[in-house]
Design an enzyme around this catalytic site. Structure first.
Site, short mmCIF file in Angstrom:
data_model
loop_
_atom_site.label_atom_id
_atom_site.label_comp_id
_atom_site.label_asym_id
_atom_site.label_seq_id
_atom_site.Cartn_x
_atom_site.Cartn_y
_atom_site.Cartn_z
N GLY A 96 7.04 3.73 3.98
CA GLY A 96 7.31 4.89 4.81
C GLY A 96 8.80 5.07 5.08
O GLY A 96 9.63 4.51 4.36
N ALA A 97 9.09 5.84 6.12
CA ALA A 97 10.48 6.12 6.50
C ALA A 97 11.21 4.80 6.75
O ALA A 97 12.35 4.63 6.34
CB ALA A 97 10.52 7.00 7.73
N PHE A 98 10.55 3.88 7.43
CA PHE A 98 11.12 2.54 7.54
C PHE A 98 10.03 1.53 7.28
O PHE A 98 8.89 1.70 7.68
CB PHE A 98 11.78 2.28 8.89
CG PHE A 98 11.16 2.99 10.05
CD1 PHE A 98 11.80 4.10 10.60
CD2 PHE A 98 9.96 2.58 10.60
CE1 PHE A 98 11.24 4.77 11.67
CE2 PHE A 98 9.40 3.24 11.69
CZ PHE A 98 10.04 4.35 12.22
N ASP A 154 3.18 15.96 11.72
CA ASP A 154 3.31 15.71 10.29
C ASP A 154 1.94 15.76 9.63
O ASP A 154 1.58 14.90 8.83
CB ASP A 154 4.00 14.36 10.06
CG ASP A 154 4.69 14.27 8.70
OD1 ASP A 154 4.67 15.27 7.95
OD2 ASP A 154 5.22 13.20 8.39
N VAL A 171 3.97 -0.72 4.08
CA VAL A 171 2.61 -1.02 4.53
C VAL A 171 1.97 -1.96 3.53
O VAL A 171 2.00 -1.71 2.32
CB VAL A 171 1.78 0.27 4.67
CG1 VAL A 171 0.37 -0.05 5.18
CG2 VAL A 171 2.46 1.26 5.61
N LEU A 216 0.82 -1.21 0.00
CA LEU A 216 0.00 0.00 0.00
C LEU A 216 0.86 1.26 0.00
O LEU A 216 0.42 2.33 -0.37
CB LEU A 216 -0.92 0.00 1.23
CG LEU A 216 -1.93 -1.14 1.32
CD1 LEU A 216 -2.61 -1.14 2.68
CD2 LEU A 216 -2.96 -1.03 0.21
N GLY A 217 2.08 1.10 0.46
CA GLY A 217 2.96 2.27 0.50
C GLY A 217 4.22 1.91 1.26
O GLY A 217 4.32 0.84 1.84
N LYS A 257 1.75 -2.42 8.87
CA LYS A 257 3.04 -1.76 8.72
C LYS A 257 4.07 -2.74 9.27
O LYS A 257 3.97 -3.18 10.41
CB LYS A 257 3.04 -0.45 9.52
CG LYS A 257 4.22 0.45 9.25
CD LYS A 257 3.94 1.85 9.80
CE LYS A 257 5.15 2.73 9.75
NZ LYS A 257 4.86 4.09 10.27
N1 ADE Z 1 -1.44 3.10 3.15
C1 ADE Z 1 -0.84 3.34 4.31
N2 ADE Z 1 -1.66 3.02 5.32
C2 ADE Z 1 -2.82 2.58 4.78
C3 ADE Z 1 -4.06 2.13 5.31
N3 ADE Z 1 -4.26 2.08 6.62
N4 ADE Z 1 -5.03 1.79 4.46
C4 ADE Z 1 -4.81 1.87 3.15
N5 ADE Z 1 -3.67 2.28 2.58
C5 ADE Z 1 -2.68 2.63 3.40
#
Ligand code: ADE
Length: 333
Positions: A36-38, A194, A41, A33-34, A75
């Site tokens: 981050g800094a470390f 942030d 997700v 999903l993404g 995460k």
């Molecule tokens: N990307 C980062 N956190 C998320 C989340 N909780 N739900 C969907 N996409 C995300």
């Protein structure tokens, strides 16, 4: 600061009610999903109920009905992460346990810290972060403009996806929702540090939730501040006192919220276009502020600009901002 340090040292905790057994969590590693800094997700799924965490969550008031067998976001810190990242991640998890439940936050559901890789399980938001969400809609609306499709007219017969059209009312709704979440955080004594569209997540195309508590800190009282040691911080979202003295308060979150309001009303615009981050402090201290964007209602701009008041005493708090925005929304409805 000492007592804060203490809050985060008893890790990993055995018999922690938030702890999840790894077999109760499916992680879709191809569903990133993404990042981050470390760590990254991932999309995931809780199997059965989050083992044992029932008591912890009902104490905090989480609505348990929706927690079983639900989609989640996980995460995860890679096992090879350095010790500093690991302790920072454990600190984020510890902090999230103390946040309490609120509809306008991406709430924590469970964690795995008894063995590595550490995982933080939070609510899944179906439409990703607000910045990408708005930019996608901006692009779509510009394309319709190019084709000279008048999507605002009820008689418009051209075929297009109505859901992609953002109205001022919908944008204001996002701003109101986020202000509720930030009002809650500040009243509980937290500074987020942030606040930005990239850290707000969208669920079912209409609900905004505040996420990414990696920089969030407990400061005991709304008027207290957190003195940071610097580091990688988002200059264009920061207040002058945060840039100059690393001083973070609920009022510096208010400043960032003003920038976030700008991002919302410009459908994902970049703040201070053409100005380098290094020049921002001089720009602000000479009294300059961002101008009213095109199509931005006057009363919306007035709230946004009030967030950028230099004096902390005169800068409004989140309760005042939330009330004003909610009133504006009422007038549209
Ligand atoms: N990307 C980062 N956190 C998320 C989340 N909780 N739900 C969907 N996409 C995300």
């Amino acid at each position: 600061r000492e007592s804060e340090q203490q809050r985060y040292t008893d890790f990993p905790r055995k018999n922690d009610l938030w702890e999840l057994e790894r077999r109760n969590l499916i992680i879709y590693e191809d569903g990133k999903l993404g990042s981050g800094a470390f760590g990254a997700v991932y999309k995931g799924k809780l199997i059965g109920k989050a083992n044992g965490s029932k008591d912890a969550r009902s104490t905090l008031g989480v609505n348990l009905m929706r927690v079983e067998n639900c989609e989640v976001a996980v995460k995860m810190l890679p096992e090879y992460a350095d010790e500093l990242s690991k302790s920072e991640f454990l600190r984020e998890i510890a902090l999230m346990k103390t946040l309490g439940y609120h509809e306008r936050l991406v709430n924590m559901l469970a964690c795995i810290t008894e063995s590595e890789p550490y995982c933080l399980v939070v609510e899944y938001c179906s439409d990703g972060d607000l910045l990408h969400f708005l930019r996608e809609r901006c692009k779509y609306m510009l394309k319709l403009d190019e084709q000279q499709i008048d999507y605002s007219s009820p008689e418009c017969e051209a075929e297009f996806d109505r859901e992609m059209i953002m109205t001022v009312k919908q944008l204001l709704m996002f701003a109101v929702q986020i202000s509720y979440g930030l009002e809650y955080l500040s009243q509980k004594g937290f500074v987020h540090r942030d606040v930005a569209a990239r850290n707000v997540l969208v669920h079912q195309k209409q609900y905004a939730k505040i996420g990414d508590f990696g920089l969030c800190r407990f400061i005991y009282a709304e008027s207290a501040n957190y003195k940071s040691k610097g580091g990688r911080l988002p200059i264009k979202w920061m207040s002058p006192e945060a840039i100059r003295h690393y001083e973070f308060t609920a009022k510096s979150d208010v400043w960032s919220f003003g920038i976030l309001m700008f991002e919302i009303i410009t459908l994902g615009g970049t703040p201070y276009p053409g100005i380098q981050p290094d020049d921002i402090l001089t720009y602000l201290e000479s009294g300059c502020r961002m101008q009213q964007p095109d199509n931005c209602p006057d009363d919306y701009y007035s709230v946004m600009k009030s967030c950028w008041t230099t004096s902390l005493d005169e800068r409004p708090d989140f309760s005042f901002i939330r009330q004003r925005l909610a009133q504006q929304l009422e007038r549209i409805t």
